[in-house]
Every structure is written in structure tokens, then in C-alpha cells.
Design a protein around this motif. Structure first.
Motif, PDB file in Angstrom:
ATOM      1  N   GLY A   4       0.646  -1.081  -0.036  1.00  0.00           N
ATOM      2  CA  GLY A   4      -0.068  -0.156   0.109  1.00  0.00           C
ATOM      3  C   GLY A   4       0.916   1.488  -0.220  1.00  0.00           C
ATOM      4  N   GLU A   5       2.041   1.199   0.165  1.00  0.00           N
ATOM      5  CA  GLU A   5       3.056   2.238   0.385  1.00  0.00           C
ATOM      6  C   GLU A   5       3.301   2.858  -1.083  1.00  0.00           C
ATOM      7  OE1 GLU A   5       6.532   2.157   2.362  1.00  0.00           O
ATOM      8  OE2 GLU A   5       5.442   1.373   4.178  1.00  0.00           O
ATOM      9  N   VAL A   6       3.511   4.123  -1.224  1.00  0.00           N
ATOM     10  CA  VAL A   6       3.979   4.713  -2.694  1.00  0.00           C
ATOM     11  C   VAL A   6       5.264   4.954  -2.531  1.00  0.00           C
ATOM     12  CG1 VAL A   6       3.537   6.479  -4.277  1.00  0.00           C
ATOM     13  CG2 VAL A   6       1.592   5.670  -2.831  1.00  0.00           C
ATOM     14  N   ARG A   7       6.092   4.315  -3.738  1.00  0.00           N
ATOM     15  CA  ARG A   7       7.512   4.540  -3.637  1.00  0.00           C
ATOM     16  C   ARG A   7       7.643   5.080  -5.198  1.00  0.00           C
ATOM     17  NH1 ARG A   7      10.885   3.041   0.740  1.00  0.00           N
ATOM     18  NH2 ARG A   7       9.304   2.635   2.367  1.00  0.00           N
ATOM     19  N   ILE A   8       8.877   5.295  -5.488  1.00  0.00           N
ATOM     20  CA  ILE A   8       9.455   5.788  -6.770  1.00  0.00           C
ATOM     21  C   ILE A   8      10.564   4.513  -7.499  1.00  0.00           C
ATOM     22  CG2 ILE A   8      10.608   7.515  -8.076  1.00  0.00           C
ATOM     23  CD1 ILE A   8       8.150   8.549  -6.859  1.00  0.00           C
ATOM     24  N   PHE A   9      10.226   4.242  -8.247  1.00  0.00           N
ATOM     25  CA  PHE A   9      11.092   3.286  -9.227  1.00  0.00           C
ATOM     26  C   PHE A   9      12.145   3.851  -9.677  1.00  0.00           C
ATOM     27  CE2 PHE A   9      11.993   0.409 -12.837  1.00  0.00           C
ATOM     28  CZ  PHE A   9      12.692  -0.650 -12.212  1.00  0.00           C
ATOM     29  N   LYS A  10      13.544   3.551  -8.896  1.00  0.00           N
ATOM     30  CA  LYS A  10      14.870   4.400  -9.317  1.00  0.00           C
ATOM     31  C   LYS A  10      15.297   4.646 -10.635  1.00  0.00           C
ATOM     32  CE  LYS A  10      18.457   2.620  -7.684  1.00  0.00           C
ATOM     33  NZ  LYS A  10      19.762   2.399  -6.879  1.00  0.00           N
ATOM     34  N   LYS A  11      14.868   3.404 -11.387  1.00  0.00           N
ATOM     35  CA  LYS A  11      15.520   3.413 -12.653  1.00  0.00           C
ATOM     36  C   LYS A  11      14.667   4.413 -13.843  1.00  0.00           C
ATOM     37  CE  LYS A  11      16.260   0.222 -16.570  1.00  0.00           C
ATOM     38  NZ  LYS A  11      16.288  -1.415 -16.928  1.00  0.00           N
ATOM     39  N   CYS A  50      15.714  -1.009  -5.213  1.00  0.00           N
ATOM     40  CA  CYS A  50      15.320   0.026  -6.161  1.00  0.00           C
ATOM     41  C   CYS A  50      14.028   0.909  -6.072  1.00  0.00           C
ATOM     42  CB  CYS A  50      15.182  -0.746  -7.585  1.00  0.00           C
ATOM     43  SG  CYS A  50      16.598  -1.619  -8.261  1.00  0.00           S
ATOM     44  N   LEU A  51      13.450   0.614  -4.931  1.00  0.00           N
ATOM     45  CA  LEU A  51      12.274   1.552  -4.599  1.00  0.00           C
ATOM     46  C   LEU A  51      12.582   2.478  -3.524  1.00  0.00           C
ATOM     47  CD1 LEU A  51       9.918  -1.715  -4.760  1.00  0.00           C
ATOM     48  CD2 LEU A  51      10.027   0.097  -6.260  1.00  0.00           C
ATOM     49  N   LEU A  52      12.357   3.844  -3.969  1.00  0.00           N
ATOM     50  CA  LEU A  52      12.920   4.771  -3.064  1.00  0.00           C
ATOM     51  C   LEU A  52      11.633   5.605  -2.750  1.00  0.00           C
ATOM     52  CD1 LEU A  52      15.628   6.139  -5.447  1.00  0.00           C
ATOM     53  CD2 LEU A  52      15.920   4.781  -3.681  1.00  0.00           C
ATOM     54  N   THR A  53      11.721   6.151  -1.307  1.00  0.00           N
ATOM     55  CA  THR A  53      10.639   7.030  -1.121  1.00  0.00           C
ATOM     56  C   THR A  53      10.816   8.429  -1.919  1.00  0.00           C
ATOM     57  OG1 THR A  53      12.133   8.243   0.714  1.00  0.00           O
ATOM     58  CG2 THR A  53      10.849   6.193   1.370  1.00  0.00           C
ATOM     59  N   THR A  54      10.017   9.214  -1.860  1.00  0.00           N
ATOM     60  CA  THR A  54      10.109  10.384  -2.726  1.00  0.00           C
ATOM     61  C   THR A  54      10.965  11.366  -2.219  1.00  0.00           C
ATOM     62  OG1 THR A  54       7.592  10.348  -2.864  1.00  0.00           O
ATOM     63  CG2 THR A  54       8.730  12.585  -3.337  1.00  0.00           C
TER      64      THR A  54
END
Length: 59
Positions: A4-11, A50-54
Motif C-alpha cells: 500500500g505504500e507509494v514509492r518511486i522506481f529508481k530506474k 530499487c524502490l525509493l521514498t520521494t
């Protein structure tokens, strides 16, 4: 990290929501779903690293 968390895909820089944790012998990964753009709704598997917080992505 939790489903359920929102992350940013680094690539790609795409915003994704975490759906399900996938454990394998080499690394932890998540099934994620893109939240915006032409490919919104597309699901893919991404390594956890590869999944970063904002905040991490914007540094």
C-alpha cells in the motif's frame, strides 16, 4: 516497507504502489503497480533496493 505504500522506481522515476512482497533466494522484491501516465495500472516486479521514498529520490 509495507503493501500500500507509494514509492518511486529508481530506474524510470515512475511512482508505484507496493502490492505484494516476493521472496526469492537472491533478493527481496515487490510486485508493484504504476500509478500515473500512459502505463498506469501496469504491474511489474522490482527489487526492494530499487524502490525509493520521494525524499530519497529528490536528493
Amino acid at each position: 516497507m509495507q503493501a500500500g505504500e507509494v514509492r518511486i522506481f529508481k530506474k524510470s522515476g515512475n511512482e508505484v504502489v507496493l502490492l505484494e512482497l516476493v521472496q526469492n533466494a537472491k533478493a527481496r522484491a515487490w510486485v508493484v503497480q504504476r500509478t500515473a501516465g500512459r502505463s498506469a495500472g501496469k504491474q511489474m516486479i522490482c527489487l526492494e533496493r530499487c524502490l525509493l521514498t520521494t525524499e530519497q529520490f529528490n536528493q
